[in-house]
Design a protein around this motif. Structure first.
Motif, PDB file in Angstrom:
ATOM      1  N   MET A 151       4.312  18.397   2.566  1.00 51.18           N
ATOM      2  CA  MET A 151       3.740  17.275   3.291  1.00 51.18           C
ATOM      3  C   MET A 151       2.400  16.937   2.629  1.00 51.18           C
ATOM      4  SD  MET A 151       2.896  16.712   7.355  1.00 51.18           S
ATOM      5  CE  MET A 151       1.977  18.236   7.518  1.00 51.18           C
ATOM      6  N   LYS A 152       2.297  15.706   2.136  1.00 48.79           N
ATOM      7  CA  LYS A 152       1.062  15.226   1.543  1.00 48.79           C
ATOM      8  C   LYS A 152       0.170  14.666   2.640  1.00 48.79           C
ATOM      9  CE  LYS A 152       3.184  14.132  -2.865  1.00 48.79           C
ATOM     10  NZ  LYS A 152       3.480  13.114  -3.872  1.00 48.79           N
ATOM     11  N   LEU A 153      -1.140  14.802   2.458  1.00 51.68           N
ATOM     12  CA  LEU A 153      -2.085  14.238   3.415  1.00 51.68           C
ATOM     13  C   LEU A 153      -2.173  12.735   3.181  1.00 51.68           C
ATOM     14  CD1 LEU A 153      -4.096  14.820   5.687  1.00 51.68           C
ATOM     15  CD2 LEU A 153      -5.849  15.162   3.938  1.00 51.68           C
ATOM     16  N   ARG A 154      -1.856  11.969   4.208  1.00 52.45           N
ATOM     17  CA  ARG A 154      -1.865  10.501   4.155  1.00 52.45           C
ATOM     18  C   ARG A 154      -2.687   9.974   5.325  1.00 52.45           C
ATOM     19  NH1 ARG A 154       0.277   9.909  -0.813  1.00 52.45           N
ATOM     20  NH2 ARG A 154       2.463  10.445  -0.940  1.00 52.45           N
ATOM     21  N   TRP A 155      -2.988   8.697   5.295  1.00 48.29           N
ATOM     22  CA  TRP A 155      -3.759   8.087   6.377  1.00 48.29           C
ATOM     23  C   TRP A 155      -3.035   8.197   7.715  1.00 48.29           C
ATOM     24  CZ3 TRP A 155      -1.701   4.156   9.218  1.00 48.29           C
ATOM     25  CH2 TRP A 155      -0.606   3.484   8.656  1.00 48.29           C
ATOM     26  N   TYR A 156      -1.704   8.212   7.686  1.00 46.33           N
ATOM     27  CA  TYR A 156      -0.931   8.203   8.927  1.00 46.33           C
ATOM     28  C   TYR A 156      -0.605   9.604   9.459  1.00 46.33           C
ATOM     29  CZ  TYR A 156       2.816   8.540   5.422  1.00 46.33           C
ATOM     30  OH  TYR A 156       3.596   8.904   4.367  1.00 46.33           O
ATOM     31  N   ASN A 157      -0.992  10.674   8.733  1.00 47.32           N
ATOM     32  CA  ASN A 157      -0.748  12.007   9.272  1.00 47.32           C
ATOM     33  C   ASN A 157      -2.022  12.862   9.304  1.00 47.32           C
ATOM     34  OD1 ASN A 157      -1.043  12.821   6.591  1.00 47.32           O
ATOM     35  ND2 ASN A 157       1.042  13.575   6.383  1.00 47.32           N
ATOM     36  N   ARG A 158      -3.167  12.196   9.256  1.00 47.79           N
ATOM     37  CA  ARG A 158      -4.423  12.938   9.359  1.00 47.79           C
ATOM     38  C   ARG A 158      -5.031  12.685  10.742  1.00 47.79           C
ATOM     39  NH1 ARG A 158      -8.098  11.124   4.617  1.00 47.79           N
ATOM     40  NH2 ARG A 158      -6.089  11.179   3.628  1.00 47.79           N
ATOM     41  N   ASN A 159      -5.805  13.641  11.191  1.00 46.09           N
ATOM     42  CA  ASN A 159      -6.423  13.509  12.505  1.00 46.09           C
ATOM     43  C   ASN A 159      -7.817  12.897  12.384  1.00 46.09           C
ATOM     44  OD1 ASN A 159      -8.160  15.589  11.730  1.00 46.09           O
ATOM     45  ND2 ASN A 159      -7.093  17.153  12.929  1.00 46.09           N
ATOM     46  N   LEU A 160      -8.572  12.930  13.467  1.00 44.59           N
ATOM     47  CA  LEU A 160      -9.889  12.279  13.495  1.00 44.59           C
ATOM     48  C   LEU A 160     -10.901  12.874  12.520  1.00 44.59           C
ATOM     49  CD1 LEU A 160     -10.316  11.693  17.316  1.00 44.59           C
ATOM     50  CD2 LEU A 160      -9.815   9.989  15.557  1.00 44.59           C
ATOM     51  N   VAL A 161     -10.708  14.139  12.132  1.00 40.06           N
ATOM     52  CA  VAL A 161     -11.662  14.763  11.214  1.00 40.06           C
ATOM     53  C   VAL A 161     -11.123  14.821   9.772  1.00 40.06           C
ATOM     54  CG1 VAL A 161     -12.891  16.060  12.984  1.00 40.06           C
ATOM     55  CG2 VAL A 161     -10.917  17.096  11.864  1.00 40.06           C
ATOM     56  N   GLY A 162     -10.027  14.112   9.518  1.00 39.42           N
ATOM     57  CA  GLY A 162      -9.538  13.948   8.159  1.00 39.42           C
ATOM     58  C   GLY A 162      -8.643  15.044   7.613  1.00 39.42           C
TER      59      GLY A 162
END
Length: 160
Positions: free
Chosen positions: A31-42
């Protein structure tokens, strides 16, 4: 099996099945970190980290035990070890010998819960999250009444 990457829960979280062994005992997921799967603290959203670990042990057992068995996810516990950043990876594996033991046990006692632990790793190989998955397995045509009669008669050797 790779069509699962188009299943909405996987697609919507950015989870991707990368490898499946020919004998269906090992699955590798990223799973890559994307804008749609990150939380409020990135960092990776916790729900996405859990989703990354959700169906794979059940799939392994279903594929290897066959249609004579009911296999269902039953419970889970998640432990966050460190913030998840970048691309995360998790490998799910149940050995052929362990599957053989599960089949033998279920053939003898009818049903049981099994717990498997997976580790989600970051790009440096450090554990980000640990997930315990409880999977319920039952033989479809098991005679539970006969087992109870054997237990009452003291004739069974139920594994502990």
């Amino acid at each position: 099996m790779k069509l699962i990457n188009w299943w909405p829960p996987m697609l919507g979280t950015g989870i991707s099945l990368k490898k499946v062994s020919k004998d269906m005992t090992t699955f590798e997921v990223i799973m890559k970190l994307r804008w749609y799967n990150r939380n409020l603290v990135g960092i990776h959203y916790g729900g996405s980290l859990y989703s990354m670990c959700d169906p794979w042990y059940m799939f392994i057992l279903m594929a290897n035990l066959g249609k004579g068995y009911v296999v269902m996810d039953k419970a889970a516990a998640i432990r966050y070890k460190k913030p998840g950043r970048g691309t995360l990876k998790c490998v799910f594996h149940i050995s052929k010998s362990e599957i053989k033991e599960i089949r033998s046990e279920i053939d003898m006692i009818g049903k049981k819960d099994y717990t498997f632990t997976c580790e989600v790793m970051d790009e440096e190989g450090e554990v980000v999250t640990e997930v315990d998955k409880v999977v319920y397995v039952r033989k479809k045509d098991f005679d539970f009444e006969a087992l109870e009669k054997e237990k009452e008669a003291g004739n069974t050797k139920i594994p502990g």
